[in-house]
Design a protein around this motif. Structure first.
Motif, PDB file in Angstrom:
ATOM      1  N   LYS A 402      44.151  47.342  51.444  1.00  0.00           N
ATOM      2  CA  LYS A 402      45.155  46.544  50.731  1.00  0.00           C
ATOM      3  C   LYS A 402      44.904  46.432  49.243  1.00  0.00           C
ATOM      4  O   LYS A 402      45.822  46.103  48.496  1.00  0.00           O
ATOM      5  N   ALA A 403      43.649  46.633  48.815  1.00  0.00           N
ATOM      6  CA  ALA A 403      43.323  46.331  47.417  1.00  0.00           C
ATOM      7  C   ALA A 403      42.443  47.401  46.791  1.00  0.00           C
ATOM      8  O   ALA A 403      41.740  48.136  47.483  1.00  0.00           O
ATOM      9  N   GLY A 404      42.455  47.441  45.464  1.00  0.00           N
ATOM     10  CA  GLY A 404      41.600  48.359  44.732  1.00  0.00           C
ATOM     11  C   GLY A 404      40.198  47.804  44.520  1.00  0.00           C
ATOM     12  O   GLY A 404      39.246  48.547  44.351  1.00  0.00           O
ATOM     13  N   ARG A 405      40.083  46.465  44.524  1.00  0.00           N
ATOM     14  CA  ARG A 405      38.771  45.855  44.302  1.00  0.00           C
ATOM     15  C   ARG A 405      38.588  44.706  45.271  1.00  0.00           C
ATOM     16  O   ARG A 405      39.482  43.862  45.414  1.00  0.00           O
ATOM     17  N   LEU A 406      37.452  44.692  45.953  1.00  0.00           N
ATOM     18  CA  LEU A 406      37.126  43.624  46.897  1.00  0.00           C
ATOM     19  C   LEU A 406      35.975  42.820  46.320  1.00  0.00           C
ATOM     20  O   LEU A 406      34.997  43.398  45.831  1.00  0.00           O
ATOM     21  N   LEU A 407      36.075  41.505  46.408  1.00  0.00           N
ATOM     22  CA  LEU A 407      35.016  40.646  45.871  1.00  0.00           C
ATOM     23  C   LEU A 407      34.513  39.706  46.953  1.00  0.00           C
ATOM     24  O   LEU A 407      35.303  39.205  47.759  1.00  0.00           O
ATOM     25  N   ILE A 408      33.220  39.468  46.928  1.00  0.00           N
ATOM     26  CA  ILE A 408      32.630  38.459  47.809  1.00  0.00           C
ATOM     27  C   ILE A 408      32.133  37.312  46.937  1.00  0.00           C
ATOM     28  O   ILE A 408      31.389  37.543  45.970  1.00  0.00           O
ATOM     29  N   ASN A 409      32.540  36.102  47.286  1.00  0.00           N
ATOM     30  CA  ASN A 409      32.048  34.889  46.607  1.00  0.00           C
ATOM     31  C   ASN A 409      32.122  34.980  45.092  1.00  0.00           C
ATOM     32  O   ASN A 409      31.125  34.765  44.390  1.00  0.00           O
ATOM     33  N   GLY A 410      33.293  35.308  44.598  1.00  0.00           N
ATOM     34  CA  GLY A 410      33.502  35.386  43.152  1.00  0.00           C
ATOM     35  C   GLY A 410      34.965  35.124  42.846  1.00  0.00           C
ATOM     36  O   GLY A 410      35.756  34.845  43.751  1.00  0.00           O
ATOM     37  N   VAL A 411      35.307  35.220  41.584  1.00  0.00           N
ATOM     38  CA  VAL A 411      36.716  35.084  41.213  1.00  0.00           C
ATOM     39  C   VAL A 411      37.215  36.405  40.634  1.00  0.00           C
ATOM     40  O   VAL A 411      36.456  37.113  39.964  1.00  0.00           O
ATOM     41  N   PRO A 412      38.473  36.749  40.918  1.00  0.00           N
ATOM     42  CA  PRO A 412      38.970  38.075  40.531  1.00  0.00           C
ATOM     43  C   PRO A 412      39.228  38.235  39.033  1.00  0.00           C
ATOM     44  O   PRO A 412      39.231  39.367  38.534  1.00  0.00           O
ATOM     45  N   THR A 413      39.444  37.144  38.305  1.00  0.00           N
ATOM     46  CA  THR A 413      39.673  37.289  36.863  1.00  0.00           C
ATOM     47  C   THR A 413      38.368  37.724  36.197  1.00  0.00           C
ATOM     48  O   THR A 413      37.285  37.425  36.688  1.00  0.00           O
ATOM     49  N   GLY A 414      38.514  38.411  35.061  1.00  0.00           N
ATOM     50  CA  GLY A 414      37.332  38.943  34.365  1.00  0.00           C
ATOM     51  C   GLY A 414      37.038  40.331  34.894  1.00  0.00           C
ATOM     52  O   GLY A 414      36.250  40.497  35.813  1.00  0.00           O
ATOM     53  N   VAL A 415      37.703  41.323  34.337  1.00  0.00           N
ATOM     54  CA  VAL A 415      37.583  42.690  34.844  1.00  0.00           C
ATOM     55  C   VAL A 415      36.568  43.449  33.991  1.00  0.00           C
ATOM     56  O   VAL A 415      36.805  43.692  32.815  1.00  0.00           O
ATOM     57  N   GLU A 416      35.421  43.775  34.568  1.00  0.00           N
ATOM     58  CA  GLU A 416      34.368  44.485  33.834  1.00  0.00           C
ATOM     59  C   GLU A 416      34.817  45.893  33.466  1.00  0.00           C
ATOM     60  O   GLU A 416      35.373  46.612  34.300  1.00  0.00           O
ATOM     61  N   VAL A 417      34.560  46.301  32.233  1.00  0.00           N
ATOM     62  CA  VAL A 417      34.882  47.665  31.820  1.00  0.00           C
ATOM     63  C   VAL A 417      33.659  48.535  32.098  1.00  0.00           C
ATOM     64  O   VAL A 417      32.718  48.569  31.320  1.00  0.00           O
ATOM     65  N   THR A 418      33.661  49.196  33.247  1.00  0.00           N
ATOM     66  CA  THR A 418      32.530  50.038  33.651  1.00  0.00           C
ATOM     67  C   THR A 418      33.039  51.221  34.456  1.00  0.00           C
ATOM     68  O   THR A 418      34.160  51.196  34.978  1.00  0.00           O
TER      69      THR A 418
END
Lengths: 479, 479
Positions: A402-418
């Protein structure tokens, strides 16, 4: 060649960009590195003059704009580093003696790219933002359609790029600009434009996509159209850290007056007594929050319409609202049930701004049903203890699709440039889930592989020559 | 969920494939390796029984079919090797301590893939051909729409895949088949189908593309639709090796009764006295050639229509024809001028079969104009001496934007299956120039990147775990 219904400024911009392409694609990686670095330097130098103008145009606070400008120049230098290192071209060399085979492959630039600036990141996703810079790094000239929300900022940044091109001997038309809605559509329809990058609304992105696929020669459209970035709170995490999770999630939702593509708009809660206290905490924070002035009055109007629609929905309750102030967006917290959510796809629609919808589930099955019913997303987040995550392991399997990025125990805002970032995801989050618009892999939106067979050494691109004059990492087969 | 106008067989096939997806994507690379190797083994074992059936269905000679079967099983084992080696998932790991960052990326499978078998390669581009195998290797279940030209072959190869799935414990619906034109269109429109692969005519591929982009949720279509594979002969090469070039080119054109996507259909000649002898040699070989029975009567009819159209074109001369025999395709050599060619886009259309069009140019400018006017191609070839290639260096720059594969002093037929291969190219050669349908990179047509942020070790896919249990090559940043 250009269609006759395309206005002169667009025709001129694209024609000159196309002429610049054959020259620009021949510049060495080292020359492109200097060009990109010069863009970053020009923007840094002009920053103090630009930021106050952008502040007026965007209503964004100064510290945010200062940070975004630094992020933007860092991003430009990251692409310069990518070109310096050089392995991004994915050179593959297959030379065998018996039977005699000499086949080599690398990525080459597409051609002229049309980039549409975004309203919510006047630096990082606009004139010299990720789309423009990754296209220029790939070797593609850019025709930029400036966002009408910050025309002066756009002109000032464009001037930085032009100065950098001049100082580093690039063809001037490597970067040109056009203005206005009509020009934007003409750009997508211009036969010499070979790809489109866009960050904005679903409606805007889908219109560009529909035009591009109907062309005589269809072209790729990379539209990042935002999403609701669902967050799933699992039972033990809720019991143990309800307050902490509520604070972090609400803060993420309110950040920048909610004007981020990765804003967490939907929160799915488990069937627990503790959910009530989690919800109450969230409601309390929202209730005492203040909104902000939005990027444009159009965005503010759309936000008001969005929250009004949710407020009038018979299956949705307004749980809390923030301060109501003239000209500012009022934060909203809505609550609904799993059944209501599953029965009305409109509840999945993004309300761009500081609004979120909490969904109460009755059991694990309902939570899984919600996950399965989700449209494509940029991100999906799970809050859980180790016990939770083991018990709900299939949730990851579902969300992976469903998604391009999955996060555990975090918030989705703040997209690292890496290089590891994926800022993308299945439709309707984007029009091309195979790509990212943040991070160095964004360059591959503007390249295609070409295979060189039986080429004499002097004719091969440097990246593929036996002597490896660029000194890059390559894959060699057949030896 | 599936649209109501989709027939039961298609619905059943896609629904069962979709159920198989969640199971299949969880199988380890080692399990998939065994599955692919078992497919190859089953096909090898069944080969002696299959080949005579295919011979009857396709009219292709036995040695060709024997060779193609071996190529097909080799290709399957190549993908098994790719999975064994493992680095294809493009794992990127970015872990930093300050600020704490843990972002990891890899390729994951799309979901159910619809594969359309080709008529001209009943093994290598059909049921267990490159499209199916690259999708299965990626982790995607396949619903295959068999080509009506070889239904018995299709059933026999499908049985091989089913036996392999059973023997290696794969979900049975990891591979299913449907039949008929209607079923094909329903497949592309089915909401649970996530990508389409096709090899065949422009008309067929474009129809699938148009349907896929109009879906509520658009999906990628990888249609390889053939091309005319232009060949440019430069002056010194022509003077020095005219006879040799003519023999090789004509042989490539006649190979397999011209039924290859990479068949050289257009030959651009320089303005030289020697061109006449080159042309005469080619005409002489064609004149004494015999045609063959084509794959289907439909293809034969289309060929006859194609050569008739060229023959009746006022700007085109019939220079030579091969033997005229009942039920066989007659080889044709046509000649035209640069002006005629530039004035009529129809002269760029592919005539699938043993036909070629030689274009006489007046000067270098005309030759460049022809190169610039070319539509997208799978391949473009230049014959030249070192002197020629230096003098016409810009020809490569032009052709790089026109084709997926560039060849020097060779023939485009005979596509090597290697990681360095690009069998693809700009539209209308394919609907997606960013991909290849031959070689191991074909796997990326069926994957997308996913980013895992802040995941505990036990939740990460094996490819991204710190301990690297798969022992694969990965990119690590931030250390």
């Amino acid at each position: 060649m250009p269609a006759t219904n395309i206005s002169l400024p667009v025709n001129d911009a694209v024609a000159s960009a196309h002429s610049a392409f054959s020259e620009y694609k021949k510049t060495s990686p080292a020359q492109k590195v200097l060009f990109l670095q010069a863009i970053a330097a020009e923007i840094t130098a002009a920053g103090p003059a630009i930021i106050p103008v952008t502040q007026k145009e965007s209503n964004l606070p100064l510290p945010r704009l200062e940070g975004e400008l630094i992020r933007t120049t860092k991003q430009i230098n990251l692409f310069a580093d990518l070109l310096k290192e050089g392995s991004w071209v994915r050179a593959v060399i297959d030379v065998k003696e018996n039977p005699a085979t000499d086949i080599r492959q690398m990525q080459v630039p597409f051609g002229v790219v049309a980039v549409f600036g975004a309203s919510n990141f006047p630096f990082a996703f606009s004139v010299a933002g990720g789309d423009t810079i990754s296209a220029l790094a790939a070797g593609c000239p850019v025709v930029h359609k400036a966002h009408p929300a910050h025309p002066e900022t756009a002109a000032m940044i464009a001037a930085c790029i032009h100065r950098a091109a001049e100082k580093t001997g690039m063809p001037p038309a490597v970067f040109t600009t056009v203005e206005g809605f009509e020009a934007g559509m003409q750009l997508v329809n211009h036969p010499l434009v070979s790809a489109v990058a866009f960050t904005g609304s679903f409606r805007g992105g889908k219109a560009l996509y529909d035009a591009a696929v109907k062309r005589e020669k269809p072209i790729p459209v990379y539209a990042e159209m935002g999403s609701v970035n669902p967050v799933f709170i699992l039972p033990h995490a809720l019991q143990q850290n309800g307050y902490d999770i509520a604070s972090k999630l609400v803060a993420s939702n309110l950040l920048g007056t909610g004007q981020f593509c990765t804003n967490p708009g939907i929160v799915v809660m488990p069937p627990l007594h503790d959910a009530k206290s989690f919800l109450d905490t969230s409601a309390q924070i929202i209730g005492s929050s203040k909104g902000g002035v939005m990027l444009t009055s159009g965005i503010h109007e759309a936000y008001k319409t969005g929250v009004q629609k949710f407020g009038e929905h018979k299956g949705v309750t307004v749980k809390a609202t923030g301060a109501i102030e003239e000209e500012k967006a009022t934060p909203h917290l809505f609550v609904t049930t799993a059944d209501e959510f599953l029965n009305d796809e409109h509840l999945q629609e993004e309300v761009f701004g500081p609004s979120s919808l909490f969904v109460e589930t009755d059991d694990k099955a309902a939570l899984y049903n919600i996950a399965s019913a989700l449209h494509g997303q940029l991100t999906a987040t799970i809050w859980g203890t180790e016990e939770d995550l083991k018990e709900y392991a299939d949730l990851i399997t579902i969300l992976e699709d469903k998604a391009g990025r999955l996060l555990i125990n975090g918030v989705p805002t703040g997209v690292e440039v890496t290089a590891a970032m994926v800022h993308g995801g299945p439709y309707p989050a984007t029009t091309d889930s195979r790509t990212t618009s943040v991070g160095t892999d964004a360059i591959y939106r503007f390249t295609r592989p070409v295979c060189y067979q039986n080429f004499p050494q002097f004719l091969l691109p440097d990246a593929l020559k036996d002597e490896n004059p660029l000194g890059i990492v390559r894959k060699s087969l057949g030896h």
